[in-house]
Write a protein that holds these residues in place. Sequence first.
Motif, PDB file in Angstrom:
ATOM      1  N   TRP A 132       0.798  -1.219   0.000  1.00 28.33           N
ATOM      2  CA  TRP A 132       0.000   0.000   0.000  1.00 28.33           C
ATOM      3  C   TRP A 132       0.837   1.279   0.000  1.00 28.33           C
ATOM      4  O   TRP A 132       0.360   2.317  -0.435  1.00 28.33           O
ATOM      5  N   THR A 147      -4.078   5.941   3.984  1.00 29.52           N
ATOM      6  CA  THR A 147      -3.497   4.825   3.233  1.00 29.52           C
ATOM      7  C   THR A 147      -2.975   3.749   4.179  1.00 29.52           C
ATOM      8  O   THR A 147      -3.180   2.557   3.945  1.00 29.52           O
ATOM      9  N   SER A 150      -5.923   1.910   5.680  1.00 27.96           N
ATOM     10  CA  SER A 150      -6.518   1.036   4.673  1.00 27.96           C
ATOM     11  C   SER A 150      -5.694  -0.239   4.500  1.00 27.96           C
ATOM     12  O   SER A 150      -6.232  -1.343   4.447  1.00 27.96           O
ATOM     13  N   GLY A 151      -4.374  -0.088   4.419  1.00 22.82           N
ATOM     14  CA  GLY A 151      -3.502  -1.251   4.276  1.00 22.82           C
ATOM     15  C   GLY A 151      -3.550  -2.158   5.484  1.00 22.82           C
ATOM     16  O   GLY A 151      -3.640  -3.386   5.359  1.00 22.82           O
TER      17      GLY A 151
END
Length: 176
Positions: A132, A147, A150-151
């Motif tokens: 990511w 980010t 999310s990863g």
Amino acid sequence: MTPSHARTWSQRGRTPVVRVRGRSRRRISIAALTCYKPGHRSRLIYRPRRDGGNRDGRKSFSWRDYRDLLIAAHQQLGGPIILIWDNLNVHKAAGLREFAESRDWLTILYLPSYAPDLNPVEGIWSLLRRGWLSNVAFSTPEHLIRTVRSGLRHIQYRSNLIDGCLAETGLTIRSA
């Protein structure tokens, strides 16, 4: 510190250039626990911490932040915790030791002095960096945090990835 290099695509003869701001006082720290229990799915519990850029403020996790993470993990997992930690100085802070000694549900063991190959969380960071976070130019700290979350969320819901990080260390979990 210069940013890392990565490969990307562009038109022939046009080298892509990513401008980087030099505001190094901002930092995002993440603490994570990989949780394993025989017969249950593996879990990942994490907390990000953003440094606001204050010159006087602490930039990384304090022992109180780790204490709060352990309390949250204990509530989520609902049982005793055997914590195997690396030798980060904050992990050995006096306040954290006193906290651990006063809790019967918490046992802390330490890895050898420099043994990242025995730490499954290092595998989580590797997955995050190679997946990511690769080939992304972050425009704001919030973009980076989104980010990263999310990863980690992606990894968190795939226990086979977490199991792979443990298998990569060569360590095994045995029930007592």
